[in-house]
Design a protein around this motif. Structure first.
Motif, short mmCIF file in Angstrom:
data_model
loop_
_atom_site.label_atom_id
_atom_site.label_comp_id
_atom_site.label_asym_id
_atom_site.label_seq_id
_atom_site.Cartn_x
_atom_site.Cartn_y
_atom_site.Cartn_z
N ALA A 56 5.68 8.37 -8.02
CA ALA A 56 5.00 7.33 -7.25
C ALA A 56 4.99 7.73 -5.80
O ALA A 56 5.92 8.37 -5.30
CB ALA A 56 5.74 6.01 -7.42
N TYR A 60 0.45 4.23 -4.87
CA TYR A 60 0.06 4.78 -6.19
C TYR A 60 1.23 5.10 -7.10
O TYR A 60 2.30 5.53 -6.65
CB TYR A 60 -0.76 6.05 -5.99
CG TYR A 60 -2.13 5.78 -5.40
CD1 TYR A 60 -3.21 5.48 -6.21
CD2 TYR A 60 -2.31 5.77 -4.01
CE1 TYR A 60 -4.45 5.20 -5.67
CE2 TYR A 60 -3.56 5.49 -3.46
CZ TYR A 60 -4.63 5.20 -4.30
OH TYR A 60 -5.86 4.92 -3.77
N TYR A 62 1.88 7.40 -10.83
CA TYR A 62 1.27 8.47 -11.64
C TYR A 62 1.97 8.51 -12.99
O TYR A 62 3.20 8.60 -13.05
CB TYR A 62 1.41 9.81 -10.93
CG TYR A 62 0.72 9.80 -9.57
CD1 TYR A 62 -0.62 10.16 -9.46
CD2 TYR A 62 1.40 9.36 -8.44
CE1 TYR A 62 -1.27 10.10 -8.23
CE2 TYR A 62 0.76 9.30 -7.20
CZ TYR A 62 -0.57 9.67 -7.11
OH TYR A 62 -1.20 9.59 -5.89
N GLU A 68 -3.71 8.22 -12.34
CA GLU A 68 -3.28 7.58 -11.09
C GLU A 68 -3.55 6.06 -11.19
O GLU A 68 -4.58 5.66 -11.72
CB GLU A 68 -4.12 8.19 -9.97
CG GLU A 68 -3.87 7.65 -8.60
CD GLU A 68 -4.80 8.33 -7.58
OE1 GLU A 68 -4.41 9.37 -7.04
OE2 GLU A 68 -5.90 7.79 -7.34
N TYR A 69 -2.64 5.28 -10.68
CA TYR A 69 -2.80 3.81 -10.70
C TYR A 69 -2.55 3.23 -9.31
O TYR A 69 -1.58 3.62 -8.65
CB TYR A 69 -1.77 3.16 -11.64
CG TYR A 69 -1.89 3.57 -13.08
CD1 TYR A 69 -2.52 2.74 -14.01
CD2 TYR A 69 -1.39 4.79 -13.51
CE1 TYR A 69 -2.64 3.14 -15.33
CE2 TYR A 69 -1.50 5.20 -14.83
CZ TYR A 69 -2.14 4.36 -15.74
OH TYR A 69 -2.25 4.76 -17.04
N ILE A 70 -3.37 2.29 -8.89
CA ILE A 70 -3.05 1.51 -7.69
C ILE A 70 -2.05 0.46 -8.14
O ILE A 70 -2.31 -0.30 -9.07
CB ILE A 70 -4.31 0.86 -7.09
CG1 ILE A 70 -5.33 1.93 -6.72
CG2 ILE A 70 -3.94 0.02 -5.86
CD1 ILE A 70 -6.67 1.39 -6.27
N ASP A 71 -0.90 0.44 -7.50
CA ASP A 71 0.22 -0.36 -7.99
C ASP A 71 0.32 -1.70 -7.28
O ASP A 71 0.53 -1.75 -6.07
CB ASP A 71 1.52 0.44 -7.76
CG ASP A 71 2.75 -0.30 -8.25
OD1 ASP A 71 2.59 -1.20 -9.09
OD2 ASP A 71 3.86 0.04 -7.80
N GLY A 406 -6.80 2.20 -14.18
CA GLY A 406 -6.01 2.63 -13.02
C GLY A 406 -5.64 1.56 -12.02
O GLY A 406 -5.33 1.87 -10.87
N HIS A 423 -1.22 -0.12 0.99
CA HIS A 423 -2.51 -0.50 0.40
C HIS A 423 -3.51 -0.66 1.54
O HIS A 423 -3.37 -1.58 2.36
CB HIS A 423 -2.40 -1.82 -0.38
CG HIS A 423 -1.63 -1.71 -1.66
ND1 HIS A 423 -0.25 -1.61 -1.70
CD2 HIS A 423 -2.04 -1.68 -2.96
CE1 HIS A 423 0.14 -1.52 -2.97
NE2 HIS A 423 -0.92 -1.56 -3.75
N GLU A 427 -7.95 1.18 -1.08
CA GLU A 427 -7.36 0.80 -2.38
C GLU A 427 -7.89 -0.58 -2.81
O GLU A 427 -8.16 -0.81 -3.99
CB GLU A 427 -5.83 0.75 -2.31
CG GLU A 427 -5.16 2.11 -2.40
CD GLU A 427 -5.26 2.92 -1.13
OE1 GLU A 427 -5.24 2.30 -0.03
OE2 GLU A 427 -5.37 4.16 -1.21
N LYS A 430 -11.44 -0.17 -3.98
CA LYS A 430 -11.45 0.50 -5.29
C LYS A 430 -11.10 -0.51 -6.38
O LYS A 430 -11.71 -0.55 -7.45
CB LYS A 430 -10.37 1.60 -5.32
CG LYS A 430 -10.80 2.97 -4.94
CD LYS A 430 -9.69 3.91 -5.41
CE LYS A 430 -9.61 5.19 -4.66
NZ LYS A 430 -8.42 5.98 -4.96
N THR A 431 -10.08 -1.33 -6.10
CA THR A 431 -9.64 -2.34 -7.08
C THR A 431 -10.78 -3.30 -7.40
O THR A 431 -11.08 -3.58 -8.57
CB THR A 431 -8.44 -3.14 -6.51
OG1 THR A 431 -7.43 -2.22 -6.12
CG2 THR A 431 -7.89 -4.12 -7.52
#
Ligand code: PMP
Length: 458
Positions: A56, A60, A62, A68-71, A406, A423, A427, A430-431
């Motif tokens: 991480a 992000y 992983y 990859e993930y936006i957390d 993601g 963030h 991000e 993108k979300t």
């Protein structure tokens, strides 16, 4: 703009491949009950395979397959400054070279205590423990020992860790798994805990009157994060303060979730209400296992070795956890990022509201500082019953679409969301793009026709 962020070739049907996570989960299920070490991680109620992570950084995560993930979970709170912050990683490395545990006192424990006291003046003395569960469990014992009374009042949907006395009408994990009370808790112990509806003054007063002579403590999440995100009403919380003071009962604020998340001084600062004891967790260890409870000196001094109430821990005040906690607390004290966090959460939630409104999907949201919640319902829930009535099917479709593409939101409608200073607008955009593109998968099948083709085919 949305197109430029995700690339015109992106198609929402290209869900992340998670073959390695699937394999790891199969193996884990042979080794650990349900394949996990904490139930909500199993994704049971959203019907998916849990994602297994490897690293991480910043905003992000992983996974084992390289996705990859936006957390938006942030390890359930502590990652206020993002994952793997260099100052926190450095502090852990430096301490590791000096030793990972001595089973004896260190100066870093006092360093962290001073930082916590600076932010939460209601804490005159503090004791470090290893988890939020230990913090609430020990607070309850201390309250009982100090008052020489047995009864506890808690509130439906507030979760205070898996403490026998407190696992009664608890929220999040317990509700997610449909276990309102867990087997294994002796009835003789459970009978000392009374649970009332959250944010309901009349019901509380009724229960209070029935047990007040033997009432040791009232424990509450002043900003609940275990029935989604549901702040206490200020009048309700003030009433708890007034009646406990008048009755000589201890008011415990469980700020394991809200502490250092909603503001530097926690929910008690937001509401201007001073509890007798506060339970803390997560954040004060910068992501390492930790907890603490503290409050009025007169009460805290009842703890062993000064007083008769026994409480102990081999790894309590562990130097690695304290070093990480000190680094994080110094960062947030210097930066006081809460306005910034609130404005980021607000951009995210207002964007989501706009998307849901345009698709005719009932949606509501709320936030304080870096903690937030959203519900598939027209109006914001005030208590656990309201949350239960929000739309499950839409939530499950929403969650699966997000995680498959993601965006890592908490896998239960009974959990809160968390945002970090890492963030950025990128991000968040993108979300929102992913959510917009996912509408076809989120909407009820009957509504699909009413969603404009243009909305999801950008
Ligand atoms: N209290 C609250 C408000 C919590 O949210 C939690 C855990 N999420 C706990 C206590 C228990 O903390 P832990 O999981 O560290 O035992």
């Amino acid at each position: 703009m949305l197109r430029s962020l995700v690339g015109s070739e992106m198609c929402i049907r290209d869900r992340n491949k998670i073959d390695k996570s699937i394999k790891l989960f199969e193996e884990a299920q042979l080794l650990m009950p349900g394949g996990v070490n904490s139930p909500v991680r199993a994704f049971k109620n959203i019907g998916g395979n849990p994602i297994f992570f490897e690293k991480a950084s910043g905003a992000y995560l992983y996974d084992a397959d390289g996705n990859e993930y936006i957390d938006y979970i942030g390890s359930w709170g502590p990652m206020i400054m993002g994952h793997s912050h260099p100052k926190i990683v450095d502090a852990i490395k430096k301490q590791a070279e000096l030793g990972t545990s001595y089973g004896a006192p260190t100066g870093i424990e006092s360093e962290v205590a001073v930082l916590i006291k600076k932010c939460l003046p209601s804490i005159e003395k503090i004791r470090m423990v290893n988890s939020g569960t230990e913090a609430t469990m020990s607070s309850i014992r201390l309250a009982r020992g100090y008052t020489n009374r047995d009864k506890i009042i808690k509130f439906d949907g507030c979760y205070h860790g898996h403490v026998d006395s407190l696992l009664i009408k608890a929220g999040s994990g317990v509700l997610t798994f449909g276990l309102p009370d867990s087997p294994g808790i002796p009835k003789d112990l459970a009978k000392h805990t009374l649970s009332c509806p959250f944010n309901n003054k009349e019901e509380f007063l009724k229960v209070f009157e029935s047990v007040k002579d033997d009432l040791a403590a009232v424990i509450v999440e002043p900003i609940a994060g275990n029935m989604g995100f549901v702040p206490g009403d200020i009048d309700f919380l003030k009433l708890l303060r007034e009646v406990t003071t008048a009755n000589g009962s201890i008011l415990i604020f469980d700020e394991v979730m809200s502490g250092f998340r909603v503001s530097l001084g926690g929910a008690q600062e937001v509401f201007g209400i001073i509890p007798d004891l506060t339970a803390l967790g997560k954040v004060i260890g910068g992501g390492l296992p930790v907890g603490a409870f503290g409050g009025k000196q007169e009460i805290m001094d009842q703890l062993a070795p000064l007083g008769p109430v026994y409480q102990a821990g081999t790894l309590s005040g562990n130097p690695l956890a304290m070093a990480a906690g000190s680094a994080l607390l110094n960062l947030i004290i210097d930066e006081n990022p809460y306005e910034k966090l609130e404005s980021k959460a607000s951009s995210l939630l207002s964007g989501m509201q706009h998307i849901m409104d345009s698709a005719g999907i009932p949606f509501s949201s709320n936030q304080i500082g870096g903690m937030f919640g959203f519900f598939f319902s027209e109006t914001l829930p005030k208590n656990i019953d309201d949350v239960t009535q929000t739309n499950d099917e839409t939530f499950i479709r929403f969650l699966n679409a997000c995680i498959g593409n993601g965006i890592y939101f908490a896998p239960s409608k009974y959990e809160a969301g968390f945002i970090s200073t890492k963030h950025t607008d990128l991000e968040i955009e993108k979300t929102l793009t992913i959510i917009n593109l996912s509408l076809i998968h989120i909407s009820e099948p009957t509504r699909l026709l009413s969603i404009s083709y243009a909305v999801f085919c950008l």
